[in-house]
Motif scaffolding. Sequence first.
Motif: not given
Length: 482
Positions: A229-246
């Motif tokens: 819900g952060a913006f129009t079309g954000a239907h689910s939470q998304r993990i960004g590249r920073f978290e993927q590269a943790n």
Amino acid sequence: MTEITQQPASTHDQAVVWIVDDDASIRWVLEAALEDKPYRVKLFDSPTLALKHLSSAPPTVIVTDIRMPDMDGMTFMEAVHEVDAKIPVIIMTAHADLNTAVRSYQSKAFEYLPKPFDIDEAISLIERAIKRQLSGGRVVKHRATASSKQPLNIIGGAPAMQEVFRIIGRVSQLDVTVLINGETGTGKELIAQALHELSPRADQPFVALNTAAIPRELLESELFGHEKGAFTGAHSQRIGRFEQANGGTLFLDEIGDMPVDLQTRLLRVLNDGSFYRVGGRNPIHAKVRIVAATHQNMEQLVREGRFREDLLYRLNIIRIKIPALRERADDIPLLLKFYMSKEAKSLGLEEKHFDKDVEVFLSRLPWPGNVRQLRSLCTWLTIMAPDKLVRMEDLPLEFRQGPTQVVSGDDNEDWPILLRQWADQFLASGQEGLHTQAEPMFERVLIEAALQASQFHRQNAAKLLGWGRNTLTRKSQALGLE
């Protein structure tokens, strides 16, 4: 086997330099260069002989070749460090590759010196090693690489590539930010992968993101993720590249194209290691090593206000400059052989080889697309060349008659036409920054020609160019010609 000793000049506290090399010419050159220095020099043509003297008369510093008949330099260095781990050892090699550079540093070499070397650089290294040893000899503890992967096969024997290998070997085990500069197609991501796979983070993720390929409005979410819900079309939470590269490495390609507002967010992450997802309220912590890359002149972007100067300082802790393929033409035959073999195996086809004339011809091309363009040619020839031996008539038409045609002989009068052909090919390859790319190439050629014609007399060279001497000095420094 022989040992030769240069007699001491005066005090008992003199530094002792060992030169260990089976090549008499190398021993002679280094001995002559050290003749006026206040050091005792001992020459050995065999590491086995040198080891016999180690306990009774230990040196201050050792300079050793890596390939010798009775014992290789790495084994010799390990034997020396078993007796005294503080003795600095400088490794010389004429057979340098990335594996050799990395192994040298991981084996606790003081420095890695590719042959042929600049004699002043060699003496400077020896003096640094002596200074460190006489000041207490700090022993650097190298951490073991966390992965059993072999280093990536990055090919290069040219001096410019030797410098790349030296830097990778030096920093791969250190958790520092690296900025990679190089034209499109030079292999920036391959260097980033090598830095990751040779680091203690090697068993953690390597995540790559081309910031120029992501639409501006999506890049923030791509980097930092977003909440539902952060913006129009954000239907689910998304993990960004920073978290993927943790825990691992995040490779940010074409960092120069990152919007200024996102540069501010990136700077905050680099400073404190935390960030918020788009629409998020809870800080997220990620331990990520940043490796950034660009084909652009970052200092110029800073002057134009398109890149934050403070962010450049944070990214530019270590900079690796990857040479263009035309700047390492001696490597082209090696690269052709490597990629012809690789593509044949990948496609399940017979490996093909180049006629010598074709190899020479290809080595003289400007290669605006660099290694990527060369590999594409190898793929095409593996599929299309009718025989096992590739001849001139087998090359694609654009290589034989088109924009890549080289200047030779009487064609020098037609250089504007050939320059136009090069520009057409550059633009056809989808690249941008035509003038930015061409201007330093053009000036480098003119400066080198003027220096050659003036017998390297800088004042006369400046007159030939129609410049003042200060202009020549400034441009030479900017182009790395000093």
